[in-house]
Design a protein around this motif. Sequence first.
Motif, mmCIF file in Angstrom:
data_model
loop_
_atom_site.group_PDB
_atom_site.id
_atom_site.type_symbol
_atom_site.label_atom_id
_atom_site.label_comp_id
_atom_site.label_asym_id
_atom_site.label_seq_id
_atom_site.Cartn_x
_atom_site.Cartn_y
_atom_site.Cartn_z
ATOM 1 N N ILE A 47 0.817 -1.153 -0.044
ATOM 2 C CA ILE A 47 -0.098 -0.014 0.113
ATOM 3 C C ILE A 47 0.790 1.109 0.103
ATOM 4 O O ILE A 47 1.458 1.628 1.178
ATOM 5 C CB ILE A 47 -0.757 -0.249 1.389
ATOM 6 N N ASP A 49 1.553 5.457 -1.218
ATOM 7 C CA ASP A 49 0.936 6.673 -1.395
ATOM 8 C C ASP A 49 -0.575 6.697 -1.221
ATOM 9 O O ASP A 49 -1.300 7.074 -2.172
ATOM 10 C CB ASP A 49 1.179 7.027 -3.074
ATOM 11 N N SER A 50 -0.937 6.307 -0.084
ATOM 12 C CA SER A 50 -2.257 5.926 0.288
ATOM 13 C C SER A 50 -2.465 6.470 1.679
ATOM 14 O O SER A 50 -1.578 6.215 2.592
ATOM 15 C CB SER A 50 -2.635 4.597 0.105
ATOM 16 N N PRO A 72 -6.074 6.314 -2.096
ATOM 17 C CA PRO A 72 -4.891 6.617 -2.818
ATOM 18 C C PRO A 72 -4.806 8.092 -3.005
ATOM 19 O O PRO A 72 -5.747 8.984 -3.331
ATOM 20 C CB PRO A 72 -5.286 6.039 -4.170
ATOM 21 N N GLY A 74 -1.465 9.473 -4.349
ATOM 22 C CA GLY A 74 -0.588 9.924 -5.393
ATOM 23 C C GLY A 74 -0.517 11.519 -5.824
ATOM 24 O O GLY A 74 0.243 12.270 -5.739
#
Length: 161
Positions: A47, A49-50, A72, A74
Amino acid sequence: EGGNGAHVAYKVHDTGLEAQCEFEGVAFDPTINALLLACKHVHDKRIKDSIVIYRWSLASDSAARLTQLIVPIGPVLATNGWKKLNPSDITIDPRTGNYVLVASLQLALISITPAGAVVFARPLPGSHRQPEGIAITKDGVLAVSDEGGHGSGVLTLYKWP
Protein backbone atom coordinates in the motif's frame (compact mmCIF):
# COMPACT_ATOMS: atom_id res chain seq x y z
CA GLU A 1 -16.63 7.17 34.81
CA GLY A 2 -15.45 7.34 38.36
CA GLY A 3 -14.40 9.72 41.05
CA ASN A 4 -10.85 10.86 41.65
CA GLY A 5 -8.74 7.78 42.47
CA ALA A 6 -11.67 5.39 41.94
CA HIS A 7 -11.29 2.13 40.02
CA VAL A 8 -13.27 2.06 36.78
CA ALA A 9 -13.96 -1.22 35.01
CA TYR A 10 -12.73 -1.46 31.43
CA LYS A 11 -12.13 -4.02 28.72
CA VAL A 12 -9.05 -4.15 26.48
CA HIS A 13 -9.51 -5.06 22.81
CA ASP A 14 -6.57 -6.05 20.65
CA THR A 15 -7.13 -4.60 17.18
CA GLY A 16 -4.61 -7.00 15.66
CA LEU A 17 -3.21 -4.09 13.66
CA GLU A 18 0.30 -3.99 15.11
CA ALA A 19 1.84 -5.59 12.01
CA GLN A 20 -0.21 -3.47 9.57
CA CYS A 21 -0.29 0.00 11.04
CA GLU A 22 0.85 2.41 13.70
CA PHE A 23 -2.01 4.72 14.54
CA GLU A 24 -2.30 7.72 16.81
CA GLY A 25 -5.62 9.28 15.86
CA VAL A 26 -9.04 7.92 16.70
CA ALA A 27 -12.53 9.34 16.16
CA PHE A 28 -16.08 8.05 16.56
CA ASP A 29 -18.36 7.93 13.51
CA PRO A 30 -21.94 7.74 14.82
CA THR A 31 -23.41 7.11 11.35
CA ILE A 32 -21.79 3.66 11.26
CA ASN A 33 -21.26 3.19 15.03
CA ALA A 34 -17.54 2.69 14.56
CA LEU A 35 -14.20 4.04 15.70
CA LEU A 36 -11.97 5.44 12.96
CA LEU A 37 -8.28 4.59 13.33
CA ALA A 38 -6.02 6.65 11.07
CA CYS A 39 -2.69 4.99 10.23
CA LYS A 40 0.30 7.23 10.79
CA HIS A 41 2.75 4.64 9.47
CA VAL A 42 1.47 1.89 7.16
CA HIS A 43 3.66 -1.20 7.46
CA ASP A 44 2.20 -2.99 4.42
CA LYS A 45 4.66 -2.18 1.61
CA ARG A 46 2.02 -3.06 -1.01
CA ILE A 47 0.00 0.00 0.00
CA LYS A 48 1.90 3.00 -1.30
CA ASP A 49 0.90 6.65 -1.60
CA SER A 50 -2.32 6.03 0.33
CA ILE A 51 -4.05 7.04 3.51
CA VAL A 52 -5.29 4.00 5.42
CA ILE A 53 -8.18 4.25 7.86
CA TYR A 54 -9.50 1.25 9.79
CA ARG A 55 -13.11 1.23 10.93
CA TRP A 56 -13.67 -0.68 14.18
CA SER A 57 -17.38 -1.49 14.46
CA LEU A 58 -18.85 -1.16 17.92
CA ALA A 59 -22.00 -3.04 16.84
CA SER A 60 -20.64 -6.58 16.83
CA ASP A 61 -17.83 -8.89 17.82
CA SER A 62 -17.84 -10.64 14.46
CA ALA A 63 -14.91 -11.07 12.08
CA ALA A 64 -16.38 -8.21 10.02
CA ARG A 65 -15.81 -5.86 12.96
CA LEU A 66 -12.70 -4.36 11.35
CA THR A 67 -12.77 -2.91 7.83
CA GLN A 68 -10.17 -0.94 5.91
CA LEU A 69 -10.52 2.22 3.84
CA ILE A 70 -7.59 2.84 1.48
CA VAL A 71 -7.48 6.30 -0.09
CA PRO A 72 -4.95 6.72 -2.94
CA ILE A 73 -3.27 10.11 -2.61
CA GLY A 74 -0.54 10.07 -5.27
CA PRO A 75 -1.82 13.17 -7.09
CA VAL A 76 -2.28 15.01 -3.77
CA LEU A 77 1.32 14.31 -2.83
CA ALA A 78 2.68 15.66 -6.09
CA THR A 79 0.49 18.76 -6.03
CA ASN A 80 1.60 19.74 -2.52
CA GLY A 81 5.25 18.69 -2.77
CA TRP A 82 4.86 16.03 -0.05
CA LYS A 83 6.68 12.71 -0.37
CA LYS A 84 4.13 10.92 1.85
CA LEU A 85 1.44 11.65 4.42
CA ASN A 86 1.51 10.51 8.04
CA PRO A 87 -1.83 11.39 9.69
CA SER A 88 -1.50 12.08 13.40
CA ASP A 89 -5.21 12.59 14.13
CA ILE A 90 -8.65 12.29 12.59
CA THR A 91 -12.01 13.94 13.25
CA ILE A 92 -15.37 14.18 11.50
CA ASP A 93 -16.73 17.39 10.03
CA PRO A 94 -20.12 17.65 11.78
CA ARG A 95 -21.68 19.47 8.81
CA THR A 96 -20.62 17.11 6.00
CA GLY A 97 -19.68 13.85 7.72
CA ASN A 98 -16.32 13.94 5.90
CA TYR A 99 -13.20 12.70 7.64
CA VAL A 100 -10.64 15.43 8.33
CA LEU A 101 -7.05 14.52 9.13
CA VAL A 102 -4.00 16.43 10.25
CA ALA A 103 -0.52 15.20 9.33
CA SER A 104 2.04 16.61 11.73
CA LEU A 105 5.19 15.78 9.77
CA GLN A 106 3.85 17.39 6.58
CA LEU A 107 1.89 20.21 8.31
CA ALA A 108 -1.05 19.04 6.18
CA LEU A 109 -4.84 19.16 6.44
CA ILE A 110 -6.77 16.55 4.44
CA SER A 111 -10.50 16.00 3.99
CA ILE A 112 -11.95 12.82 2.51
CA THR A 113 -15.46 11.45 2.15
CA PRO A 114 -16.41 8.28 4.04
CA ALA A 115 -16.36 6.58 0.61
CA GLY A 116 -12.70 7.55 0.15
CA ALA A 117 -12.79 10.50 -2.26
CA VAL A 118 -10.32 13.28 -1.52
CA VAL A 119 -12.19 16.57 -0.97
CA PHE A 120 -9.04 18.62 -0.40
CA ALA A 121 -5.45 18.32 0.76
CA ARG A 122 -3.61 21.50 1.62
CA PRO A 123 -1.00 22.93 3.93
CA LEU A 124 -2.25 23.58 7.45
CA PRO A 125 -2.93 27.30 7.93
CA GLY A 126 -0.94 29.37 10.38
CA SER A 127 2.28 28.43 12.10
CA HIS A 128 2.44 25.06 13.85
CA ARG A 129 5.40 23.45 15.56
CA GLN A 130 4.00 19.92 15.91
CA PRO A 131 0.25 19.62 15.22
CA GLU A 132 -0.91 16.34 16.72
CA GLY A 133 -4.62 16.78 17.45
CA ILE A 134 -7.65 18.05 15.56
CA ALA A 135 -11.34 18.64 16.28
CA ILE A 136 -14.20 20.49 14.61
CA THR A 137 -17.07 21.93 16.64
CA LYS A 138 -20.71 21.99 15.57
CA ASP A 139 -20.56 25.78 15.31
CA GLY A 140 -17.70 25.80 12.79
CA VAL A 141 -14.45 26.01 14.74
CA LEU A 142 -11.39 23.96 13.77
CA ALA A 143 -9.18 23.28 16.80
CA VAL A 144 -5.58 22.18 16.23
CA SER A 145 -3.40 21.15 19.16
CA ASP A 146 0.38 21.27 19.03
CA GLU A 147 2.61 19.26 21.34
CA GLY A 148 4.60 21.33 23.76
CA GLY A 149 7.86 19.41 23.51
CA HIS A 150 10.12 21.36 25.85
CA GLY A 151 7.61 24.17 26.24
CA SER A 152 3.87 24.63 26.60
CA GLY A 153 1.39 22.96 24.31
CA VAL A 154 -0.62 25.25 22.02
CA LEU A 155 -4.26 25.16 20.93
CA THR A 156 -5.07 27.15 17.79
CA LEU A 157 -8.63 27.88 16.65
CA TYR A 158 -9.70 28.62 13.06
CA LYS A 159 -13.03 29.37 11.40
CA TRP A 160 -14.23 26.22 9.64
CA PRO A 161 -14.54 25.56 6.78
